[in-house]
Design a protein around this motif. Structure first.
Motif, PDB file in Angstrom:
ATOM      1  N   GLY A 271      -0.002 -17.458 -72.982  1.00  0.00           N
ATOM      2  CA  GLY A 271      -1.053 -16.535 -73.386  1.00  0.00           C
ATOM      3  C   GLY A 271      -2.430 -17.017 -72.957  1.00  0.00           C
ATOM      4  N   GLY A 272      -2.641 -18.314 -73.075  1.00  0.00           N
ATOM      5  CA  GLY A 272      -3.830 -18.908 -72.476  1.00  0.00           C
ATOM      6  C   GLY A 272      -5.017 -19.095 -73.401  1.00  0.00           C
ATOM      7  N   TYR A 273      -5.903 -19.986 -72.955  1.00  0.00           N
ATOM      8  CA  TYR A 273      -7.115 -20.358 -73.664  1.00  0.00           C
ATOM      9  C   TYR A 273      -8.339 -19.967 -72.843  1.00  0.00           C
ATOM     10  CZ  TYR A 273      -3.927 -23.430 -76.224  1.00  0.00           C
ATOM     11  OH  TYR A 273      -2.885 -23.928 -76.968  1.00  0.00           O
ATOM     12  N   PRO A 274      -9.492 -19.796 -73.506  1.00  0.00           N
ATOM     13  CA  PRO A 274     -10.724 -19.626 -72.737  1.00  0.00           C
ATOM     14  C   PRO A 274     -10.968 -20.850 -71.852  1.00  0.00           C
ATOM     15  CG  PRO A 274     -11.070 -19.081 -75.048  1.00  0.00           C
ATOM     16  CD  PRO A 274      -9.710 -19.708 -74.961  1.00  0.00           C
ATOM     17  N   LEU A 275     -11.425 -20.620 -70.646  1.00  0.00           N
ATOM     18  CA  LEU A 275     -11.672 -21.721 -69.719  1.00  0.00           C
ATOM     19  C   LEU A 275     -12.663 -22.730 -70.301  1.00  0.00           C
ATOM     20  CD1 LEU A 275     -10.807 -22.616 -66.897  1.00  0.00           C
ATOM     21  CD2 LEU A 275     -12.674 -21.259 -65.954  1.00  0.00           C
ATOM     22  N   ALA A 276     -13.593 -22.239 -71.105  1.00  0.00           N
ATOM     23  CA  ALA A 276     -14.605 -23.127 -71.688  1.00  0.00           C
ATOM     24  C   ALA A 276     -14.000 -24.173 -72.612  1.00  0.00           C
ATOM     25  CB  ALA A 276     -15.637 -22.303 -72.448  1.00  0.00           C
ATOM     26  N   THR A 277     -12.772 -23.946 -73.112  1.00  0.00           N
ATOM     27  CA  THR A 277     -12.132 -24.919 -73.994  1.00  0.00           C
ATOM     28  C   THR A 277     -11.902 -26.253 -73.288  1.00  0.00           C
ATOM     29  OG1 THR A 277     -10.989 -23.041 -75.024  1.00  0.00           O
ATOM     30  CG2 THR A 277     -10.238 -25.232 -75.633  1.00  0.00           C
ATOM     31  N   LEU A 278     -11.742 -26.219 -71.971  1.00  0.00           N
ATOM     32  CA  LEU A 278     -11.552 -27.457 -71.215  1.00  0.00           C
ATOM     33  C   LEU A 278     -12.740 -28.403 -71.373  1.00  0.00           C
ATOM     34  CD1 LEU A 278     -10.090 -26.092 -67.840  1.00  0.00           C
ATOM     35  CD2 LEU A 278      -8.823 -27.137 -69.710  1.00  0.00           C
ATOM     36  N   ALA A 279     -13.917 -27.848 -71.624  1.00  0.00           N
ATOM     37  CA  ALA A 279     -15.122 -28.673 -71.749  1.00  0.00           C
ATOM     38  C   ALA A 279     -15.049 -29.615 -72.944  1.00  0.00           C
ATOM     39  CB  ALA A 279     -16.356 -27.787 -71.849  1.00  0.00           C
ATOM     40  N   LYS A 280     -14.120 -29.382 -73.873  1.00  0.00           N
ATOM     41  CA  LYS A 280     -13.973 -30.247 -75.039  1.00  0.00           C
ATOM     42  C   LYS A 280     -13.271 -31.567 -74.700  1.00  0.00           C
ATOM     43  CE  LYS A 280     -13.818 -26.378 -78.312  1.00  0.00           C
ATOM     44  NZ  LYS A 280     -13.027 -25.706 -79.384  1.00  0.00           N
ATOM     45  N   ILE A 281     -12.716 -31.676 -73.520  1.00  0.00           N
ATOM     46  CA  ILE A 281     -12.056 -32.923 -73.124  1.00  0.00           C
ATOM     47  C   ILE A 281     -13.108 -33.999 -72.867  1.00  0.00           C
ATOM     48  CG2 ILE A 281     -10.642 -34.033 -71.342  1.00  0.00           C
ATOM     49  CD1 ILE A 281      -9.242 -31.355 -70.948  1.00  0.00           C
ATOM     50  N   ASP A 282     -12.928 -35.138 -73.499  1.00  0.00           N
ATOM     51  CA  ASP A 282     -13.819 -36.280 -73.309  1.00  0.00           C
ATOM     52  C   ASP A 282     -13.419 -36.981 -72.009  1.00  0.00           C
ATOM     53  OD1 ASP A 282     -15.303 -38.609 -73.368  1.00  0.00           O
ATOM     54  OD2 ASP A 282     -14.858 -39.065 -75.471  1.00  0.00           O
TER      55      ASP A 282
END
Length: 432
Positions: A271-282
């Motif tokens: 189903g997928g996530y907003p692309l901006a969620t990747l920015a939470k990766i440290d």
């Protein structure tokens, strides 16, 4: 029975006992035992499609439709003649038997479908063993790994459950059969599309180890999950996937009151996530801590170890469908690259120029424009971000380089957290 070609995914009508099978679309010859079963019995009126488009989960290029090539005409004629004789003989014997048992009655009452009521499938969880489901009324256990159950339904005549020999504790595949063609195909397909993400290619849905096939010609519906194998293939989340897909089918195809959790569809069915969620990766997260970090943000995202350790994250975006995050395979290895691909296997990246402009405008930069293929008029754009890191926009993907390479230092956390929202916002207006 109907099997699936390993190379192009086409349905193949194969007789029992055949040691090898040649695909009449792509020409690939495979050991029959290695092919996935689409239906244990070929529906009476099934016909192979004249043109086949490979689905996204197989190696064949989905952009190249394949044409069906018939077998030897003489052989088919002989087989057809023999079949006609047998059918005629069967009809004659059946008619004689009917006359003997019914006397001079001119009409008979309609016979209700016999078998298990669909309501009795509601309690099945997919966590049963073959010997458990073999206890269902009318069930038949085949080769210890397959259970067939006739159904008392005008829409579905039989359901078959199948287990992997290495995983007898959990169903890995199931298929529904019905008289061809399916009388409610359009409505069932509409309900399936309403519950599943937009990852369909023709009659097939697929996402990282789970697939569903539902064809209008036969009406047969098949769901298959790929357990991990000895060489690291398959999906560690296959049990969650097929349990969830079973609830989807219960609701959409069987009319049962099954609950389908949208969050689970997001996590396990693409189903997928907003692309901006990747920015939470440290970006300080090393390869040893990557699994925990990914699981926290993206439950159900499968990993794959080739040279590097790569996680596949479903993306919910009008122009993007998946992100591949690769960590260096070394002690203390960091996130090296992130590749963002469009929806669909092998698809071209729509709006390449617009995506490049989003990055340029967002960072106040001008791209370097390079020629990728002169004759095909293809080019790509590249950006060196201030402080480190780089982005390339190709015609098939966006590649983000985070680690140090050449004279370019690693990307900063600030640039990373700025870049992903820019890409996420790009194309959102066009989708409205």
């Amino acid at each position: 029975m109907l099997l699936e070609c390993l190379h192009c995914g086409a349905p193949l009508d194969v007789r029992a006992g055949e040691r090898t099978t040649r695909c009449r679309y792509c020409g690939t010859t495979s050991p029959t035992r290695s092919l996935r079963t689409v239906s244990p019995e070929t529906p009476p009126n099934w016909r192979p499609p004249k043109v086949w488009t490979p689905p996204p989960h197989v190696p064949a290029d989905p952009r190249v439709p394949l044409t069906y090539h018939r077998a030897n005409t003489l052989v088919l004629a002989i087989v057809g003649a023999a079949t006609t004789i047998l059918v005629a003989l069967g009809f004659f014997l059946s008619a004689a038997s009917s006359r003997a048992t019914s006397g001079h009655r001119a009409t008979t009452a309609p016979v209700a479908p016999s078998g298990l009521a669909l309501e009795q499938l509601a309690s099945i969880t997919m966590r049963e063993r073959a010997e458990d489901l073999a206890k269902l009324p009318g069930a038949t256990l085949v080769e210890k790994t397959r259970v067939r159950v006739p159904l008392a339904s005008p829409a579905w005549s039989m359901i078959t459950f199948e287990w992997d020999a290495a995983h007898p504790e959990h169903v890995r595949q199931f298929y529904l059969n019905n008289p061809s063609p399916h009388s409610s195909y359009g409505e069932v397909r509409r309900r399936l599309e309403g519950l599943l993400p937009k990852r369909w290619t023709g009659d097939s849905f697929g996402w990282r180890g789970i697939s569903l096939h539902f064809t209008p010609s036969s009406g047969g519906l098949n769901v298959n999950a790929s357990p991990p194998d000895a060489i690291g293939g398959g999906n560690p989340y296959w049990k969650e996937q097929i349990e969830l897909m079973w609830r989807v089918v219960q609701s959409a195809a069987l009319g049962l009151p099954a609950q389908v959790d949208p969050a689970a569809v997001r996590d396990y069915l693409g189903g997928g996530y907003p692309l901006a969620t990747l920015a939470k990766i440290d970006l300080a997260t090393d390869v040893d801590a990557s699994a925990a970090a990914i699981k926290t943000l993206f439950p159900g995202a499968p990993s794959e170890k080739r040279v590097q350790l790569t996680y596949h994250v479903a993306i919910d975006h009008p122009w993007f469908g998946m992100a591949e995050l690769s960590w260096e395979n070394a002690r203390g290895g960091k996130l090296v690259t992130v590749v963002i691909r469009p929806p669909g296997s092998g698809a071209a990246l729509a709006h390449q120029d617009r995506i490049s402009a989003c990055i340029g405008d967002g960072f106040g930069l001008k791209p370097r424009i390079s020629e990728a293929d002169y004759l095909a008029k293809k080019r790509y754009y590249s950006y060196d971000l201030k402080g480190g890191g780089a982005v390339w926009v190709y015609d098939t993907m966006v590649m983000i380089r985070l680690s140090k390479f050449g004279n370019t230092p690693p990307m900063t956390q600030a640039s990373w957290e700025r870049l992903l929202p820019i890409l996420d916002a790009c194309g959102r207006e066009a989708a409205r």
